[in-house]
Design a protein around this motif. Structure first.
Motif, PDB file in Angstrom:
ATOM      1  N   GLY A  97     -15.630   4.458  -6.369  1.00 28.58           N
ATOM      2  CA  GLY A  97     -15.049   4.529  -5.040  1.00 28.58           C
ATOM      3  C   GLY A  97     -13.843   3.618  -4.880  1.00 28.58           C
ATOM      4  O   GLY A  97     -12.846   4.006  -4.253  1.00 28.58           O
ATOM      5  N   ARG A  98     -13.922   2.425  -5.452  1.00 28.93           N
ATOM      6  CA  ARG A  98     -12.776   1.501  -5.375  1.00 28.93           C
ATOM      7  C   ARG A  98     -11.571   2.078  -6.112  1.00 28.93           C
ATOM      8  O   ARG A  98     -10.429   1.952  -5.649  1.00 28.93           O
ATOM      9  CB  ARG A  98     -13.167   0.148  -5.955  1.00 28.93           C
ATOM     10  CG  ARG A  98     -14.094  -0.668  -5.056  1.00 28.93           C
ATOM     11  CD  ARG A  98     -14.666  -1.871  -5.791  1.00 28.93           C
ATOM     12  NE  ARG A  98     -13.620  -2.695  -6.387  1.00 28.93           N
ATOM     13  CZ  ARG A  98     -13.753  -3.364  -7.539  1.00 28.93           C
ATOM     14  NH1 ARG A  98     -14.889  -3.264  -8.224  1.00 28.93           N
ATOM     15  NH2 ARG A  98     -12.769  -4.097  -8.005  1.00 28.93           N
ATOM     16  N   ALA A  99     -11.814   2.719  -7.249  1.00 34.76           N
ATOM     17  CA  ALA A  99     -10.718   3.317  -8.012  1.00 34.76           C
ATOM     18  C   ALA A  99     -10.054   4.438  -7.213  1.00 34.76           C
ATOM     19  O   ALA A  99      -8.825   4.550  -7.176  1.00 34.76           O
ATOM     20  CB  ALA A  99     -11.224   3.845  -9.353  1.00 34.76           C
ATOM     21  N   ILE A 100     -10.865   5.270  -6.567  1.00 34.11           N
ATOM     22  CA  ILE A 100     -10.328   6.369  -5.771  1.00 34.11           C
ATOM     23  C   ILE A 100      -9.528   5.816  -4.593  1.00 34.11           C
ATOM     24  O   ILE A 100      -8.430   6.296  -4.282  1.00 34.11           O
ATOM     25  CB  ILE A 100     -11.471   7.281  -5.290  1.00 34.11           C
ATOM     26  CG1 ILE A 100     -12.069   8.040  -6.482  1.00 34.11           C
ATOM     27  CG2 ILE A 100     -10.981   8.265  -4.229  1.00 34.11           C
ATOM     28  CD1 ILE A 100     -13.345   8.788  -6.168  1.00 34.11           C
ATOM     29  N   ALA A 101     -10.059   4.773  -3.955  1.00 33.03           N
ATOM     30  CA  ALA A 101      -9.375   4.181  -2.805  1.00 33.03           C
ATOM     31  C   ALA A 101      -8.037   3.565  -3.198  1.00 33.03           C
ATOM     32  O   ALA A 101      -7.058   3.632  -2.431  1.00 33.03           O
ATOM     33  CB  ALA A 101     -10.262   3.123  -2.159  1.00 33.03           C
ATOM     34  N   ASP A 102      -7.969   2.978  -4.384  1.00 39.35           N
ATOM     35  CA  ASP A 102      -6.748   2.305  -4.825  1.00 39.35           C
ATOM     36  C   ASP A 102      -5.751   3.247  -5.483  1.00 39.35           C
ATOM     37  O   ASP A 102      -4.615   2.857  -5.769  1.00 39.35           O
ATOM     38  CB  ASP A 102      -7.091   1.178  -5.808  1.00 39.35           C
ATOM     39  CG  ASP A 102      -7.781   0.006  -5.127  1.00 39.35           C
ATOM     40  OD1 ASP A 102      -7.799  -0.022  -3.879  1.00 39.35           O
ATOM     41  OD2 ASP A 102      -8.314  -0.874  -5.837  1.00 39.35           O
ATOM     42  N   SER A 103      -6.168   4.482  -5.730  1.00 37.43           N
ATOM     43  CA  SER A 103      -5.295   5.434  -6.417  1.00 37.43           C
ATOM     44  C   SER A 103      -4.223   5.979  -5.479  1.00 37.43           C
ATOM     45  O   SER A 103      -4.414   6.070  -4.267  1.00 37.43           O
ATOM     46  CB  SER A 103      -6.130   6.590  -6.962  1.00 37.43           C
ATOM     47  OG  SER A 103      -5.314   7.629  -7.458  1.00 37.43           O
ATOM     48  N   ASP A 104      -3.110   6.365  -6.061  1.00 39.60           N
ATOM     49  CA  ASP A 104      -2.056   7.038  -5.293  1.00 39.60           C
ATOM     50  C   ASP A 104      -2.357   8.515  -5.086  1.00 39.60           C
ATOM     51  O   ASP A 104      -1.644   9.197  -4.354  1.00 39.60           O
ATOM     52  CB  ASP A 104      -0.706   6.904  -6.015  1.00 39.60           C
ATOM     53  CG  ASP A 104      -0.183   5.475  -6.011  1.00 39.60           C
ATOM     54  OD1 ASP A 104      -0.540   4.723  -5.070  1.00 39.60           O
ATOM     55  OD2 ASP A 104       0.549   5.110  -6.940  1.00 39.60           O
ATOM     56  N   VAL A 105      -3.403   9.016  -5.749  1.00 40.65           N
ATOM     57  CA  VAL A 105      -3.773  10.422  -5.620  1.00 40.65           C
ATOM     58  C   VAL A 105      -4.528  10.617  -4.303  1.00 40.65           C
ATOM     59  O   VAL A 105      -5.449   9.867  -3.981  1.00 40.65           O
ATOM     60  CB  VAL A 105      -4.654  10.880  -6.797  1.00 40.65           C
ATOM     61  CG1 VAL A 105      -5.024  12.349  -6.655  1.00 40.65           C
ATOM     62  CG2 VAL A 105      -3.940  10.627  -8.120  1.00 40.65           C
ATOM     63  N   ALA A 106      -4.132  11.630  -3.548  1.00 39.30           N
ATOM     64  CA  ALA A 106      -4.772  11.898  -2.262  1.00 39.30           C
ATOM     65  C   ALA A 106      -6.235  12.278  -2.458  1.00 39.30           C
ATOM     66  O   ALA A 106      -6.582  12.975  -3.420  1.00 39.30           O
ATOM     67  CB  ALA A 106      -4.039  13.014  -1.521  1.00 39.30           C
ATOM     68  N   ARG A 107      -7.075  11.845  -1.547  1.00 39.05           N
ATOM     69  CA  ARG A 107      -8.516  12.134  -1.649  1.00 39.05           C
ATOM     70  C   ARG A 107      -8.785  13.627  -1.763  1.00 39.05           C
ATOM     71  O   ARG A 107      -9.658  14.042  -2.546  1.00 39.05           O
ATOM     72  CB  ARG A 107      -9.242  11.562  -0.411  1.00 39.05           C
ATOM     73  CG  ARG A 107     -10.675  12.079  -0.227  1.00 39.05           C
ATOM     74  CD  ARG A 107     -11.612  11.628  -1.338  1.00 39.05           C
ATOM     75  NE  ARG A 107     -12.939  12.238  -1.218  1.00 39.05           N
ATOM     76  CZ  ARG A 107     -13.344  13.316  -1.873  1.00 39.05           C
ATOM     77  NH1 ARG A 107     -12.511  13.948  -2.699  1.00 39.05           N
ATOM     78  NH2 ARG A 107     -14.569  13.783  -1.717  1.00 39.05           N
ATOM     79  N   ASP A 108      -8.059  14.453  -1.030  1.00 36.65           N
ATOM     80  CA  ASP A 108      -8.365  15.885  -1.050  1.00 36.65           C
ATOM     81  C   ASP A 108      -7.938  16.561  -2.344  1.00 36.65           C
ATOM     82  O   ASP A 108      -8.220  17.743  -2.552  1.00 36.65           O
ATOM     83  CB  ASP A 108      -7.772  16.602   0.161  1.00 36.65           C
ATOM     84  CG  ASP A 108      -6.262  16.535   0.228  1.00 36.65           C
ATOM     85  OD1 ASP A 108      -5.623  16.022  -0.716  1.00 36.65           O
ATOM     86  OD2 ASP A 108      -5.697  16.997   1.234  1.00 36.65           O
ATOM     87  N   GLU A 109      -7.310  15.818  -3.240  1.00 40.80           N
ATOM     88  CA  GLU A 109      -6.952  16.361  -4.551  1.00 40.80           C
ATOM     89  C   GLU A 109      -7.979  16.005  -5.620  1.00 40.80           C
ATOM     90  O   GLU A 109      -7.862  16.450  -6.767  1.00 40.80           O
ATOM     91  CB  GLU A 109      -5.580  15.851  -4.983  1.00 40.80           C
ATOM     92  CG  GLU A 109      -4.432  16.331  -4.104  1.00 40.80           C
ATOM     93  CD  GLU A 109      -3.090  15.806  -4.588  1.00 40.80           C
ATOM     94  OE1 GLU A 109      -3.006  15.366  -5.758  1.00 40.80           O
ATOM     95  OE2 GLU A 109      -2.129  15.816  -3.799  1.00 40.80           O
ATOM     96  N   ILE A 110      -8.979  15.198  -5.254  1.00 39.75           N
ATOM     97  CA  ILE A 110      -9.960  14.719  -6.230  1.00 39.75           C
ATOM     98  C   ILE A 110     -11.315  15.360  -5.961  1.00 39.75           C
ATOM     99  O   ILE A 110     -11.843  15.283  -4.849  1.00 39.75           O
ATOM    100  CB  ILE A 110     -10.099  13.186  -6.178  1.00 39.75           C
ATOM    101  CG1 ILE A 110      -8.726  12.515  -6.317  1.00 39.75           C
ATOM    102  CG2 ILE A 110     -11.031  12.698  -7.288  1.00 39.75           C
ATOM    103  CD1 ILE A 110      -8.753  11.018  -6.065  1.00 39.75           C
ATOM    104  N   PHE A 111     -11.879  15.988  -6.967  1.00 41.25           N
ATOM    105  CA  PHE A 111     -13.197  16.623  -6.876  1.00 41.25           C
ATOM    106  C   PHE A 111     -14.224  15.590  -7.323  1.00 41.25           C
ATOM    107  O   PHE A 111     -14.348  15.289  -8.511  1.00 41.25           O
ATOM    108  CB  PHE A 111     -13.233  17.867  -7.762  1.00 41.25           C
ATOM    109  CG  PHE A 111     -14.412  18.765  -7.548  1.00 41.25           C
ATOM    110  CD1 PHE A 111     -14.377  19.770  -6.597  1.00 41.25           C
ATOM    111  CD2 PHE A 111     -15.566  18.608  -8.311  1.00 41.25           C
ATOM    112  CE1 PHE A 111     -15.465  20.617  -6.400  1.00 41.25           C
ATOM    113  CE2 PHE A 111     -16.652  19.443  -8.122  1.00 41.25           C
ATOM    114  CZ  PHE A 111     -16.606  20.446  -7.165  1.00 41.25           C
TER     115      PHE A 111
END
Length: 276
Positions: A59-73
């Motif tokens: 979750g921390r990695a997803i939050a810190d990523s520049d990739v938008a949440r709706d692009e990540i499955f």
């Protein structure tokens, strides 16, 4: 040839990216850094589980990523010990809290469980979908009979069955069932716990394309229409190289050579499924 951005398995209303990043046995900062690297190099499917003790790091990695949440499955899994209704509900909400997300794209039952009837477990998972905190559901480590029963019980589609599948360990009956019924087979341990990279037969195929044995094995998996694969890697080099499997395509003969490394009936199955 399908490019990475559009490579997905369509199953029960879900679009499951064919290449995912597995996180089993990676925890803490190592997990966070690995997931961050995976997202940077183009993975858009991230797999975790309650059992892995790394949902917070993911979750921390997803939050810190520049990739938008709706692009990540994002996929997580209910521990078999949490199969009773109230445990499904509470443990999934706890998973969401650890992930820092309001919704997961896919929730799986990690394995068949004797803690509660399957009807109870799937009913709770269906209710989580109704609440909007889970988009899709599935199972893991189910055989054909169990998967068929799960599909009969669930009010919503069982979109995938995540199982061990690699060139040396086949899932012929399950693969044929999934292909015929529109279910995704998600392959974990696709590199056979490190056995694939040193295989001279795969290296020989890869030489033609400038690819490694691991890349050939992953290409063999994602080239099968109903299959997604979730390789795990910790080093940035391996994470990146595992993703580079959409710029070449194996011939029917090469698919057969890889298939014949295993314990299944690849040639006959490939013919029935239109893979040759």
């Amino acid at each position: 040839m399908t490019d990475r951005a559009s490579a997905a398995v369509s199953a029960g209303g879900a679009e499951i990216p064919k290449l995912g990043f597995g996180t089993a046995r990676i925890t803490g900062d190592d997990c966070k850094q690995a997931v961050e690297t995976a997202l940077e190099v183009g993975y858009r499917h991230v797999d975790t589980a309650q059992m892995y003790d790394n949902e917070t790091a993911v979750g921390r990695a997803i939050a810190d990523s520049d990739v938008a949440r709706d692009e990540i499955f994002v996929v997580t899994k209910v521990h078999p010990d949490n199969a009773a209704r109230e445990d499904v509900l509470s443990s999934t909400r706890a998973s969401l809290d650890r992930l820092g997300l309001t919704t997961v794209d896919l929730l799986l039952l990690h394995a068949p469980s004797d803690r509660a009837p399957l009807e109870e477990t799937l009913g709770a998972m269906n209710d989580l979908q109704s609440e909007g905190v889970v988009d899709h559901i599935g199972v893991s480590n189910f055989e054909v009979g169990g998967l068929e029963r799960a599909r009969e019980i669930s009010e919503t589609p069982i979109v995938t069955n995540q199982v061990k599948y690699h060139p040396y360990h086949h899932q012929d009956d399950l693969l044929e069932y999934c292909a015929n019924e529109g279910v995704c087979l998600t392959a974990y341990s696709p590199l056979a716990e490190g056995a694939v990279p040193g295989d001279d037969r795969l290296l020989e195929i890869g030489e033609k394309y400038g690819k490694s044995a691991a890349q050939v094995a992953l290409r063999w998996l994602v080239q099968q229409p109903s299959v997604a694969a979730i390789p795990k890697a910790a080093s940035p080099d391996h994470i990146e190289s595992n993703a580079a499997v959409f710029d070449f395509e194996l011939t029917d003969e090469e698919m057969g050579v890889v298939g014949d490394l295993g314990d299944g009936r690849w040639q006959q199955l490939a013919a029935r499924l239109g893979l040759r």
